[in-house]
Scaffold this active site. Structure first.
Site, PDB file in Angstrom:
ATOM      1  N   ARG A 107     -48.670  13.395 -58.064  1.00 15.81           N
ATOM      2  CA  ARG A 107     -47.758  14.064 -56.925  1.00 15.81           C
ATOM      3  C   ARG A 107     -46.544  13.087 -57.345  1.00 15.81           C
ATOM      4  NH1 ARG A 107     -45.298  10.282 -54.726  1.00 15.81           N
ATOM      5  NH2 ARG A 107     -44.237  10.891 -53.563  1.00 15.81           N
ATOM      6  N   GLY A 108     -45.233  13.771 -56.785  1.00 16.90           N
ATOM      7  CA  GLY A 108     -43.955  13.221 -57.023  1.00 16.90           C
ATOM      8  C   GLY A 108     -43.414  13.623 -58.141  1.00 16.90           C
ATOM      9  N   ALA A 109     -42.185  14.618 -58.758  1.00 18.18           N
ATOM     10  CA  ALA A 109     -41.669  15.400 -59.494  1.00 18.18           C
ATOM     11  C   ALA A 109     -42.294  14.762 -60.504  1.00 18.18           C
ATOM     12  CB  ALA A 109     -40.340  15.518 -59.246  1.00 18.18           C
ATOM     13  N   ASP A 158     -36.835  16.773 -55.696  1.00 14.27           N
ATOM     14  CA  ASP A 158     -37.963  17.813 -57.014  1.00 14.27           C
ATOM     15  C   ASP A 158     -37.127  18.753 -57.541  1.00 14.27           C
ATOM     16  OD1 ASP A 158     -39.216  16.553 -55.050  1.00 14.27           O
ATOM     17  OD2 ASP A 158     -41.131  16.972 -56.075  1.00 14.27           O
ATOM     18  N   ASN A 173     -35.912  18.081 -52.131  1.00 19.08           N
ATOM     19  CA  ASN A 173     -36.880  17.757 -51.869  1.00 19.08           C
ATOM     20  C   ASN A 173     -37.895  17.407 -50.823  1.00 19.08           C
ATOM     21  OD1 ASN A 173     -37.415  14.487 -52.890  1.00 19.08           O
ATOM     22  ND2 ASN A 173     -36.503  13.836 -51.184  1.00 19.08           N
ATOM     23  N   LYS A 174     -38.699  16.605 -50.330  1.00  9.09           N
ATOM     24  CA  LYS A 174     -39.702  16.515 -49.288  1.00  9.09           C
ATOM     25  C   LYS A 174     -38.677  16.897 -48.289  1.00  9.09           C
ATOM     26  CE  LYS A 174     -43.342  16.066 -49.809  1.00  9.09           C
ATOM     27  NZ  LYS A 174     -43.979  17.280 -49.801  1.00  9.09           N
ATOM     28  N   GLN A 194     -46.444  10.249 -47.447  1.00  8.25           N
ATOM     29  CA  GLN A 194     -45.653  10.117 -48.017  1.00  8.25           C
ATOM     30  C   GLN A 194     -45.959   8.013 -47.910  1.00  8.25           C
ATOM     31  OE1 GLN A 194     -45.873  13.007 -48.045  1.00  8.25           O
ATOM     32  NE2 GLN A 194     -46.521  14.338 -50.128  1.00  8.25           N
ATOM     33  N   ARG A 200     -47.695  24.005 -59.602  1.00  7.44           N
ATOM     34  CA  ARG A 200     -47.269  23.095 -57.911  1.00  7.44           C
ATOM     35  C   ARG A 200     -45.588  23.990 -58.423  1.00  7.44           C
ATOM     36  NH1 ARG A 200     -46.920  17.677 -55.326  1.00  7.44           N
ATOM     37  NH2 ARG A 200     -46.019  19.272 -53.208  1.00  7.44           N
TER      38      ARG A 200
HETATM   39  O1  MRU Z   1     -45.106  17.182 -51.779  1.00 11.41           O
HETATM   40  P1  MRU Z   1     -44.736  15.208 -53.181  1.00 11.41           P
HETATM   41  O2  MRU Z   1     -45.750  14.148 -52.545  1.00 11.41           O
HETATM   42  O3  MRU Z   1     -45.071  15.139 -54.493  1.00 11.41           O
HETATM   43  O4  MRU Z   1     -43.175  15.225 -53.074  1.00 11.41           O
HETATM   44  C1  MRU Z   1     -42.887  14.526 -53.986  1.00 11.41           C
HETATM   45  C2  MRU Z   1     -41.734  13.640 -53.434  1.00 11.41           C
HETATM   46  O5  MRU Z   1     -40.889  14.480 -52.685  1.00 11.41           O
HETATM   47  C3  MRU Z   1     -40.605  12.905 -53.863  1.00 11.41           C
HETATM   48  O6  MRU Z   1     -39.440  12.583 -53.399  1.00 11.41           O
HETATM   49  C4  MRU Z   1     -39.822  13.616 -55.076  1.00 11.41           C
HETATM   50  O7  MRU Z   1     -40.733  14.292 -56.223  1.00 11.41           O
HETATM   51  C5  MRU Z   1     -39.184  12.535 -56.202  1.00 11.41           C
HETATM   52  S1  MRU Z   1     -40.382  11.940 -57.036  1.00 11.41           S
HETATM   53  C6  MRU Z   1     -39.459  10.101 -57.585  1.00 11.41           C
END
Ligand code: MRU
Length: 310
Positions: A54-56, A222, A232-233, A181, A88
């Protein structure tokens, strides 16, 4: 250095023997470091959907390897791309990476894309560290570290570089409900880097700001719309409102692969709604996984190209 200081290939890699995509299973961190193997593009898509990775930027890199895997296996490339793209919805890095692979879905191209993402992280971290004064006390949300980017990190990369330059005193880490996270992944990475930190409940951020314990907020993103609105999250928007109220700067650190010029404003960003059982299985629940912070609440966006005020 402990195990939180991972090499990029420990986080996501393509093994041509097999062939398979191997992902560090982020659902099991920090208690267990277990690899998760994917034997087809559909299995990579499933791993992205279930947040093994996970993470963009990291899901973009994983999707690129997934497409290379599909090509090695002789899968229908168009179908593989469709399945990966649908895994996603919010992070634009996913469709960006698949577009980069179009016409050349090779292991070499995927590995180059991975290397380039990590290089972008190091460059944006160097820019972002310029925003830190000596003894900065930062607050971050979710995980925008090496795990989320395939190596080094965006917001956490900025914290690492600021720490190496002697500018960072302490980091408050939002636990990041519901999947933690922050409490599981960011804290693990900061511990490895030797950066003083403390995990806080998401709801504690306001009081910490009011008591003067936060000098800046730094997050990843994201998807950043053309006008600078940033998804973002879930919880980032709330932090931005709090930061504005307390006159604390909020910086978004993200690579240009996160910028979506085709989407005019945050209103056009698709927001993933995940299984309510991640929140609670006992009562009805809602589980939006992201929110959009309006550009007006972002002090600056930092990419590998520099620092931009919306
Ligand atoms: O749902 P996730 O864990 O994929 O969400 C990730 C985030 O919101 C991060 O802050 C974002 O992807 C930036 S990662 C460099």
């Amino acid at each position: 250095m402990g195990r939180g200081d991972l090499n990029p290939e420990d986080i996501v890699r393509l093994e041509e023997d097999g062939p398979r995509v191997v992902l560090l299973d982020q659902r099991r961190l920090p208690d267990e470091e277990v690899d998760h193997s994917c034997a087809s593009a559909a299995e990579v898509a499933d791993a992205i959907r279930t947040m093994v990775v996970r993470g963009a930027p990291a899901i973009g890199v994983a999707a690129a390897y997934g497409l290379a895997l599909a090509a090695l296996r002789g899968e229908d490339i168009g179908e593989a791309e469709r399945v990966l793209a649908a895994s996603r919805p919010t992070a634009v890095n996913l469709s960006w990476a698949l577009a980069q692979m179009r016409g050349e879905p090779t292991p070499e191209r995927a590995r180059a894309l991975h290397r380039e993402e990590v290089d972008r992280c190091r460059r944006m971290a160097a820019h972002a560290a310029e925003l830190f004064a000596p003894d900065t006390r930062a607050l971050t949300h979710c995980n925008a570290g090496g795990l989320a980017t395939g190596g080094y990190g965006s917001a956490v990369g900025a914290l690492r570089t600021a720490w190496e330059r002697g500018l960072l005193a302490h980091v408050l880490v939002d636990e990041t409900r519901p999947l933690l996270q922050g409490a599981r992944l960011t804290a693990w990475e900061l511990e490895t880097a030797g950066i003083p930190h403390a995990v806080i409940a998401d709801g504690a951020a306001a009081a910490m700001m009011a008591s003067g314990e936060v000098d800046l907020v730094v997050t990843g993103a994201d998807r950043i719309a053309a006008n600078g609105d940033a998804a973002n999250k879930i919880g980032t928007y709330g932090l931005a409102v709090l930061a504005a109220h307390h006159r604390i700067p909020l910086y978004v650190v993200a690579p240009t692969s996160t910028i979506d010029r085709a989407t005019a404003t945050g209103a056009g960003i698709p927001i993933e709604e995940r299984d309510p059982a991640e929140v609670t299985a006992r009562f009805p629940a809602r589980n939006p996984a992201f929110d959009v912070t309006p550009a007006a609440l972002i002090t600056a966006i930092v990419t590998e190209d520099g620092i931009w005020s919306p």
